[in-house]
Scaffold this motif. Structure first.
Motif, PDB file in Angstrom:
ATOM      1  N   VAL A 139       0.883  -1.218   0.169  1.00 20.55           N
ATOM      2  CA  VAL A 139      -0.112  -0.173   0.050  1.00 20.55           C
ATOM      3  C   VAL A 139       0.928   1.222  -0.170  1.00 20.55           C
ATOM      4  N   ILE A 140       0.572   2.268  -1.014  1.00 14.00           N
ATOM      5  CA  ILE A 140       1.492   3.659  -0.984  1.00 14.00           C
ATOM      6  C   ILE A 140       0.103   4.517  -0.699  1.00 14.00           C
ATOM      7  N   ASP A 141       0.485   5.583   0.263  1.00 16.97           N
ATOM      8  CA  ASP A 141      -0.424   6.556   0.412  1.00 16.97           C
ATOM      9  C   ASP A 141      -0.138   7.742  -0.117  1.00 16.97           C
ATOM     10  N   THR A 142      -0.710   8.216  -1.216  1.00 18.62           N
ATOM     11  CA  THR A 142      -0.405   9.516  -1.650  1.00 18.62           C
ATOM     12  C   THR A 142      -1.323  10.436  -1.548  1.00 18.62           C
ATOM     13  N   ARG A 143      -2.149  10.513  -0.462  1.00 22.69           N
ATOM     14  CA  ARG A 143      -3.208  11.442  -0.382  1.00 22.69           C
ATOM     15  C   ARG A 143      -2.715  12.449   0.292  1.00 22.69           C
ATOM     16  N   PRO A 144      -3.121  13.842   0.234  1.00 24.34           N
ATOM     17  CA  PRO A 144      -2.631  14.977   0.674  1.00 24.34           C
ATOM     18  C   PRO A 144      -3.070  14.895   2.383  1.00 24.34           C
ATOM     19  N   ARG A 145      -2.142  15.350   3.004  1.00 22.82           N
ATOM     20  CA  ARG A 145      -2.299  15.192   4.767  1.00 22.82           C
ATOM     21  C   ARG A 145      -1.696  16.665   5.182  1.00 22.82           C
ATOM     22  N   PRO A 146      -2.317  17.181   6.386  1.00 23.48           N
ATOM     23  CA  PRO A 146      -1.796  18.395   6.962  1.00 23.48           C
ATOM     24  C   PRO A 146      -0.270  17.964   7.522  1.00 23.48           C
ATOM     25  N   CYS A 147       0.450  18.788   7.510  1.00 20.71           N
ATOM     26  CA  CYS A 147       1.810  18.641   8.192  1.00 20.71           C
ATOM     27  C   CYS A 147       2.289  19.969   8.658  1.00 20.71           C
ATOM     28  N   GLU A 148       3.341  19.969   9.449  1.00 16.18           N
ATOM     29  CA  GLU A 148       4.034  21.011  10.103  1.00 16.18           C
ATOM     30  C   GLU A 148       5.260  21.373   9.078  1.00 16.18           C
ATOM     31  N   ALA A 149       5.381  22.581   9.034  1.00 12.93           N
ATOM     32  CA  ALA A 149       6.454  23.107   8.088  1.00 12.93           C
ATOM     33  C   ALA A 149       6.905  24.459   8.442  1.00 12.93           C
ATOM     34  N   ILE A 150       8.147  24.830   7.965  1.00 11.14           N
ATOM     35  CA  ILE A 150       8.839  26.067   8.433  1.00 11.14           C
ATOM     36  C   ILE A 150       8.191  27.153   7.841  1.00 11.14           C
ATOM     37  N   LEU A 151       7.642  27.252   6.494  1.00 13.21           N
ATOM     38  CA  LEU A 151       6.737  28.232   5.974  1.00 13.21           C
ATOM     39  C   LEU A 151       5.653  27.742   5.351  1.00 13.21           C
ATOM     40  N   TYR A 152       4.808  28.349   4.968  1.00 20.68           N
ATOM     41  CA  TYR A 152       3.658  27.803   3.894  1.00 20.68           C
ATOM     42  C   TYR A 152       3.724  28.801   2.708  1.00 20.68           C
ATOM     43  N   GLN A 153       3.571  28.212   1.638  1.00 25.98           N
ATOM     44  CA  GLN A 153       3.247  28.921   0.480  1.00 25.98           C
ATOM     45  C   GLN A 153       1.803  28.901  -0.031  1.00 25.98           C
ATOM     46  N   SER A 154       1.163  30.109   0.241  1.00 20.40           N
ATOM     47  CA  SER A 154      -0.136  30.019  -0.139  1.00 20.40           C
ATOM     48  C   SER A 154      -0.297  30.979  -1.420  1.00 20.40           C
ATOM     49  N   PHE A 155      -1.196  30.446  -2.472  1.00 20.74           N
ATOM     50  CA  PHE A 155      -1.186  31.269  -3.480  1.00 20.74           C
ATOM     51  C   PHE A 155      -2.797  31.286  -4.106  1.00 20.74           C
ATOM     52  N   LEU A 156      -3.167  32.066  -4.884  1.00 21.59           N
ATOM     53  CA  LEU A 156      -4.565  32.420  -5.617  1.00 21.59           C
ATOM     54  C   LEU A 156      -4.510  32.740  -6.747  1.00 21.59           C
ATOM     55  N   GLY A 157      -4.607  31.709  -7.949  1.00 17.61           N
ATOM     56  CA  GLY A 157      -4.659  32.037  -9.210  1.00 17.61           C
ATOM     57  C   GLY A 157      -5.639  32.097 -10.219  1.00 17.61           C
ATOM     58  N   TYR A 158      -5.678  33.030 -11.208  1.00 20.46           N
ATOM     59  CA  TYR A 158      -6.651  33.114 -11.982  1.00 20.46           C
ATOM     60  C   TYR A 158      -6.189  33.027 -13.441  1.00 20.46           C
ATOM     61  N   GLU A 159      -6.850  32.144 -14.197  1.00 25.50           N
ATOM     62  CA  GLU A 159      -6.476  32.117 -15.632  1.00 25.50           C
ATOM     63  C   GLU A 159      -7.473  32.894 -16.181  1.00 25.50           C
ATOM     64  N   VAL A 160      -7.111  33.941 -17.042  1.00 24.24           N
ATOM     65  CA  VAL A 160      -7.907  34.969 -17.470  1.00 24.24           C
ATOM     66  C   VAL A 160      -7.373  35.238 -19.014  1.00 24.24           C
TER      67      VAL A 160
END
Length: 367
Positions: A139-160
């Motif tokens: 079994v290999i689990d590739t589902r996204p899961r919350p994790c602790e990190a030094i920084l978080y990269q948040s982005f909001l993109g629009y294709e226009v």
């Protein structure tokens, strides 16, 4: 139901692993379990690739130059000779993988939630799902899961689409109008697909996960800075990416994808790293009947974490650090550094470009 390999999650990493198993001639049964109802064109993957590589040919868009700039008017353009900056829309990647998986021994089940996974006495795994139970050898689990990190990269993109053409449509705005305050570092990113068609994406490096919806003011600022008028919105994408994971959710399962540490800590790039892991993991399953998670290069991970901790504690100076790096390395050297292909020369150039005292202080503080 019994299968040889169960892959939990059929996103970028899950599809890549299943595809590589088939391409490498795996004759056992492979089952992918995916919670979403259908695939959508909900994201883009970007990376640097050489012209003879598979993913250069797969990319829908390619550019030979990228712009870096800060709010204080410092800027630098990279020109690429032996590589290109590439963009692969999700719909192209999903279609490619699903066509490759059209096989008798590989199956995909959508709208299935995995409830639990537990070892059995026969050294296999019992996978409980909303569609019933199954047994798997691996079994290999590739589902996204919350994790602790030094920084978080948040982005909001629009294709226009645009009311008037964008300036310099042959240049990617990779990190533009970079600026920081005592909490975070901000910039925007523009992929010009044509003079009249772009993806614009305000981005924040923050010590906490930031809801991408909070970046709408940043989007308006980027539009004003580039003098862009939107004619129509094609789609939206957003995400929160962990940069420099400090703790992975405890599990005895082999993990792949972001939750398995696939992203390059200092940049958030991960597409090519996922593809390389998928191939190596598939080969290991075939030859050794054993899967493994992403392997981190210890020195690179240590240096990336040090860099991120410096940015975390000095976000106002972050733009200057990135401009220094962009200025010190030429385009091909920078792409090699960002693509895990850097040699000692590139590492020494990066080190020499950055101010020493913030890094010395971080080392002394145990960062």
């Amino acid at each position: 139901m019994k299968v040889n390999v169960a892959i939990l999650g059929a996103g970028c990493a899950g599809l890549a692993l299943a595809r590589c198993l088939k391409e490498q001639g795996f004759s056992g049964s492979v089952l992918l379990l995916e919670s979403r109802q259908c695939y959508e064109n909900d994201r883009t993957w970007c990376y640097w690739a050489k012209p003879d590589s598979q993913w250069h040919k797969m990319a829908q868009y390619r550019w030979q130059q990228c712009l870096f700039s800060s709010l204080n008017d410092a800027q630098h353009i990279h020109y690429y000779d032996s590589t290109s900056y590439c963009c692969l829309p999700a719909e192209n990647y999903y279609d490619f993988c699903l066509q490759q998986l059209d096989s008798a021994n590989v199956s995909l089940k959508m709208e299935v939630e995995v409830v639990s996974v537990s070892p059995t006495r026969s050294q296999s795994w019992l996978v409980e799902t909303t569609a019933g139970n199954l047994e798997a050898d691996i079994v290999i689990d590739t589902r996204p899961r919350p994790c602790e990190a030094i920084l978080y990269q948040s982005f909001l993109g629009y294709e226009v689409t645009l009311s008037r053409p964008i300036f310099a449509p042959d240049t990617v705005r990779l990190m533009c109008n970079m600026h920081g305050d005592n909490q975070c570092m901000r910039f925007y990113y523009i992929l010009p697909f044509s003079p009249w068609h772009i993806l614009i994406e305000p981005t924040v490096f923050h010590r906490y996960p930031l809801n991408p919806d909070l970046l709408k003011d940043d989007l308006q600022s980027a539009l004003r800075a580039e003098d862009i008028e939107i004619e129509s919105i094609i789609r939206r994408e957003s995400a929160i990416l962990p940069m420099g994971q400090t703790h992975l959710e405890g599990s005895v399962l082999v993990k792949g994808g972001i939750a398995g540490g696939a992203l390059r800590a200092s940049s958030g790039y991960g597409f090519l790293r996922i593809q390389a892991w998928a191939l190596a993991c598939a080969q290991s399953i075939i030859t050794k009947q054993k899967a493994f998670s992403h392997q981190q290069h210890h020195l690179q991970a240590r240096m990336d974490h040090l860099f991120l901790n410096v940015i975390k504690h000095n976000p106002v100076d972050g733009p200057d650090y990135f401009i220094r790096m962009a200025s010190q390395l030429n385009g091909d050297q920078f792409s090699a550094f960002m693509s895990d292909e850097a040699g000692m020369k590139e590492w020494m150039q990066v080190i020499s470009a950055l101010p020493k005292w913030p890094f010395i202080k971080e080392v002394m503080a145990g960062g």
